[in-house]
Design an enzyme around this catalytic site. Structure first.
Site: not given
Ligand code: GLU
Length: 311
Positions: A254
């Site tokens: 992203k």
């Molecule tokens: N917040 C992370 C992301 O958007 C994913 C973390 C997780 O699933 O532990 O890539």
């Protein structure tokens, strides 16, 4: 020394999985794959799919992206169970966990800046992180509860030893956090708790049994296992999915402004995600996004994980 990790205990009769996006950009195909796979994995078990917004890093997170992610999930018929949890509202829980680590003398304050570590020529790991050589650990680090001044980061004291666990997609995984990254930061100098502490605390407090996420997070999982152990938590089952790569072979991320999904038709996007998971589908076979999602749920157990590339 080698640790094996017990699995998490969830006293609710339903199993729980989660999708945990960081709102630093809109949903892209890679995050749709993680959302769909975590949904399918838990729904085939009759479980609950929770949504957690991982906005613990307030410098990277934007409300506008959170709104877009929620809208995109709904447009792709991925409906979450229960209230949304936002990490930006949970500093109290993270602080309690930090206090627990402090009571066990498992954390210490660190004044090393990135620049200083570069000057010390610390090696970089495969993720581009500097491996901390333990400078402040060795120089009589501050560890007492009232001695942590703000403006200093707080590091977790990593013990020597290897970890091992069985990832349900990647198979047997092992490593050594001391070599991978050394004592890692759990609270940054700007006061922000790090993803590592937050994800471990949240997965525990939300009673998450199964974590299904992108393969990019596999190298970080050893840290999560160590924190779970230090805090007396069980560990969830882990499934790290093959990554969706851009045309030039990079991870779709992203932050590198990967193409948002908003432009594509939801059925077509979901079919791409299903295909990425190794299932054969044609978008003409579906009338609604919900039908594709249900197809992924019904066929989750028939995916031949060894056949799908493990990028
Ligand atoms: N917040 C992370 C992301 O958007 C994913 C973390 C997780 O699933 O532990 O890539």
């Amino acid at each position: 020394m080698s640790f094996k990790f017990p699995t998490a205990m969830n006293y609710n009769s339903k199993m729980r999985g989660r999708f945990a996006p960081t709102p630093s950009g809109p949903l892209h195909l890679g995050s749709l794959v993680a959302a769909l796979a975590s949904y399918a994995d838990i729904k085939i078990r009759g479980g609950e799919w929770l949504l957690r917004i991982e906005d613990v890093d307030k410098t990277r997170s934007r409300k506008i992206f959170e709104e877009q992610i929620l809208a995109e999930l709904e447009r792709h018929a991925l409906y979450w169970d229960g209230p949304i949890v936002r990490q930006s509202e949970r500093d109290g829980q993270y602080q309690r966990a930090l206090d627990q680590l402090q009571e066990k003398s498992l954390v210490y304050a660190c004044s090393c800046s990135r620049r200083k570590l570069q000057e010390l020529r610390c090696p970089e790991n495969s993720e581009g992180e500097l491996v901390y050589p333990g400078v402040c650990r060795m120089s009589g680090a501050l560890t007492a509860a009232d001695e942590f001044p703000s403006k200093l980061s707080i590091r977790f004291r990593v013990q020597q030893g290897t970890y091992q666990f069985v990832d349900e997609w990647m198979g047997e995984c092992r490593g050594c956090v001391a070599d991978e990254v050394g004592d890692f930061v759990v609270r940054r100098a700007d006061g922000c708790f790090t993803y590592h502490l937050a994800v471990v605390v949240d997965d525990h407090l939300q009673g998450i049994d199964r974590v299904v996420r992108g393969r990019d997070i596999l190298p970080l999982t050893g840290r999560h296992l160590l924190l779970q152990r230090a805090l007396g938590y069980g560990s969830p089952a882990y499934v790290h999915l093959p990554l969706v790569l851009s045309e030039d072979g990079d991870k779709l991320s992203k932050s590198r402004s990967a193409a948002a999904l908003s432009k594509g038709c939801a059925i077509a996007n979901l079919c791409l995600a299903v295909k990425h998971l190794g299932l054969d589908v044609k978008k003409e076979d579906f009338a609604t996004p919900a039908e594709v999602v249900q197809f992924a749920v019904n066929n989750w157990h028939s995916i031949d994980r060894k056949m799908v590339s493990q990028k």
